[in-house]
Design a protein around this motif. Structure first.
Motif, PDB file in Angstrom:
ATOM      1  N   ARG A  61       0.829  -1.212   0.000  1.00 32.53           N
ATOM      2  CA  ARG A  61       0.000   0.000   0.000  1.00 32.53           C
ATOM      3  C   ARG A  61       0.861   1.259   0.000  1.00 32.53           C
ATOM      4  O   ARG A  61       1.891   1.321   0.651  1.00 32.53           O
ATOM      5  N   ARG A  62       0.376   2.240  -0.740  1.00 35.02           N
ATOM      6  CA  ARG A  62       1.043   3.537  -0.812  1.00 35.02           C
ATOM      7  C   ARG A  62       0.256   4.541   0.031  1.00 35.02           C
ATOM      8  O   ARG A  62      -0.971   4.573  -0.030  1.00 35.02           O
ATOM      9  N   HIS A  63       0.987   5.394   0.745  1.00 33.23           N
ATOM     10  CA  HIS A  63       0.359   6.434   1.553  1.00 33.23           C
ATOM     11  C   HIS A  63       1.064   7.756   1.230  1.00 33.23           C
ATOM     12  O   HIS A  63       2.273   7.877   1.394  1.00 33.23           O
ATOM     13  N   TYR A  64       0.277   8.729   0.756  1.00 33.47           N
ATOM     14  CA  TYR A  64       0.811  10.009   0.308  1.00 33.47           C
ATOM     15  C   TYR A  64       0.640  11.057   1.393  1.00 33.47           C
ATOM     16  O   TYR A  64      -0.460  11.308   1.865  1.00 33.47           O
ATOM     17  N   GLY A  65       1.742  11.677   1.756  1.00 31.52           N
ATOM     18  CA  GLY A  65       1.734  12.718   2.773  1.00 31.52           C
ATOM     19  C   GLY A  65       1.676  14.108   2.157  1.00 31.52           C
ATOM     20  O   GLY A  65       1.567  14.265   0.934  1.00 31.52           O
ATOM     21  N   PRO A  66       1.782  15.121   2.993  1.00 30.87           N
ATOM     22  CA  PRO A  66       1.690  16.510   2.529  1.00 30.87           C
ATOM     23  C   PRO A  66       2.720  16.871   1.442  1.00 30.87           C
ATOM     24  O   PRO A  66       2.415  17.621   0.528  1.00 30.87           O
TER      25      PRO A  66
END
Length: 150
Positions: A61-66
């Motif tokens: 899974r990919r998680h995109y931050g600010p």
């Protein structure tokens, strides 16, 4: 009292800087990121593959931050004005760099000025092509109206 519109300056996404709010730990999934920006999952994976985005990975899974959200804004505006991936990478490097803000802005302006010249040249070529096509269509219409046989 001055109106806000008179005192504020619109900053293009290309001019960054890409802001990172350290108090905001919210991460977007790849689906949320795609929905937010109206792009495909494939596009996000492509930008990651090219090194333009660097989402946190938890398993598959990919998680995109600010930072990635800010970068995506820059990527999309740069793409809209026709910059290449190499130029987009250069823009991101500039807005995330440590140079003085004035130096960053001057370098960004140079990139944008070059692109402006390219777009104006393309526009002139398109005008010529449209004029040529209009002439061809007019000639064909005249042949059709006169009943000319091929």
């Amino acid at each position: 009292m001055l109106k806000l519109s008179e005192t504020s300056v619109a900053v293009p996404d290309l001019a960054g800087p890409i802001r990172i709010d350290s108090s905001d730990d919210a991460k977007l999934s790849i689906a949320e990121m795609a929905d937010t920006f109206g792009v495909t999952l494939r596009a996000l994976r492509f930008y990651e593959e090219k090194g333009l985005l660097n989402p946190e990975r938890r398993g598959a899974r990919r998680h995109y931050g600010p930072r990635d959200v800010g970068r995506m804004r820059v990527i999309l505006q740069a793409k809209r004005v026709g910059l290449t991936l190499t130029e987009i990478r250069e823009v991101i490097s500039l807005v995330e760099g440590k140079q003085a803000r004035e130096t960053q802005l001057k370098a960004l302006r140079e990139i944008c000025a070059r692109q402006d010249e390219i777009l104006k040249e393309q526009q002139a070529q398109i005008v010529e092509q449209v004029d040529e096509m209009t002439g061809v269509l007019d000639a064909l219409d005249n042949l059709i109206k006169s009943g000319a046989k091929a």
